[in-house]
Design an enzyme around this catalytic site. Structure first.
Site, PDB file in Angstrom:
ATOM      1  N   HIS A  55      32.659  32.025   2.750  1.00 17.77           N
ATOM      2  CA  HIS A  55      31.715  31.202   3.506  1.00 17.77           C
ATOM      3  C   HIS A  55      31.805  31.574   4.981  1.00 17.77           C
ATOM      4  O   HIS A  55      32.853  32.023   5.461  1.00 17.77           O
ATOM      5  CB  HIS A  55      32.044  29.719   3.353  1.00 17.77           C
ATOM      6  N   GLU A  57      32.097  29.776   7.653  1.00 20.15           N
ATOM      7  CA  GLU A  57      33.144  29.084   8.398  1.00 20.15           C
ATOM      8  C   GLU A  57      34.513  29.702   8.149  1.00 20.15           C
ATOM      9  O   GLU A  57      35.292  29.911   9.076  1.00 20.15           O
ATOM     10  CB  GLU A  57      33.216  27.594   8.010  1.00 20.15           C
ATOM     11  N   CYS A  85      31.157  22.400   3.678  1.00 26.74           N
ATOM     12  CA  CYS A  85      31.491  21.923   2.330  1.00 26.74           C
ATOM     13  C   CYS A  85      32.947  21.440   2.313  1.00 26.74           C
ATOM     14  O   CYS A  85      33.656  21.566   3.322  1.00 26.74           O
ATOM     15  CB  CYS A  85      31.287  23.065   1.332  1.00 26.74           C
ATOM     16  N   CYS A  88      35.473  24.320   3.271  1.00 28.81           N
ATOM     17  CA  CYS A  88      35.441  24.657   4.693  1.00 28.81           C
ATOM     18  C   CYS A  88      35.967  23.515   5.551  1.00 28.81           C
ATOM     19  O   CYS A  88      36.661  23.753   6.540  1.00 28.81           O
ATOM     20  CB  CYS A  88      34.028  25.056   5.101  1.00 28.81           C
TER      21      CYS A  88
END
Length: 153
Positions: A55, A57, A85, A88
């Site tokens: 992801h 992040e 999410c 993260c």
């Protein structure tokens, strides 16, 4: 003083790169609040890296930690185009990021305010949050990406 809008524009640029590569358009930057230096950049790379953890992040946090030479990113702000999410959000808590600024809300998986409120739980660290910065352009990138994806099915 760090310009939140300029940093979110940087994250949006990374989200556009992700979309161009066929990834869900999410971009993130980690900024040192004292110097204004961008320590880490990330864009979604799950398809490219064949990794569920790639992801934006996570990648920005990893790059920032390497650049700083420490897993502790206190004094940093994370700018991200989509509400983080649970995975993260956990990385944000564990890296001690001081502040999170996000654009679009994630009604299906957001763990800051939409589905869960992980930063309100009694963990040892609670980042400050600014929500909805440049929400419209961030959401538009996602809407266009998924509209194009459905059109190609």
């Amino acid at each position: 003083m760090i310009d939140d809008f300029a940093m979110m524009q940087e994250a949006i640029s990374l989200a556009k790169e992700a979309a161009a590569a066929g990834e869900i358009p999410v971009g993130a930057v980690v900024v040192d609040r004292q110097t204004g230096e961008i320590l880490g950049r990330g864009r979604n790379r799950r398809e490219q890296d064949h990794s569920p953890t790639a992801h934006a992040e996570i990648l920005a946090i990893e790059e920032a930690a390497k650049k700083r030479g420490s897993w502790r990113l206190s004094g940093c702000t994370l700018y991200v185009t989509l509400e983080p999410c649970p995975m993260c959000s956990g990385a944000i808590i564990n890296s001690r990021i001081e502040r999170v600024v996000f654009g679009a809300y994630d009604e299906k998986a957001g763990a800051v305010c939409s589905v869960q409120q992980m930063f309100q739980l009694p963990y040892n660290h609670r980042p400050r949050v600014t929500e909805g910065l440049l929400e419209e352009p961030c959401a538009a990138l996602l809407q266009q990406f998924f509209s194009n994806l459905r059109g190609n099915m």
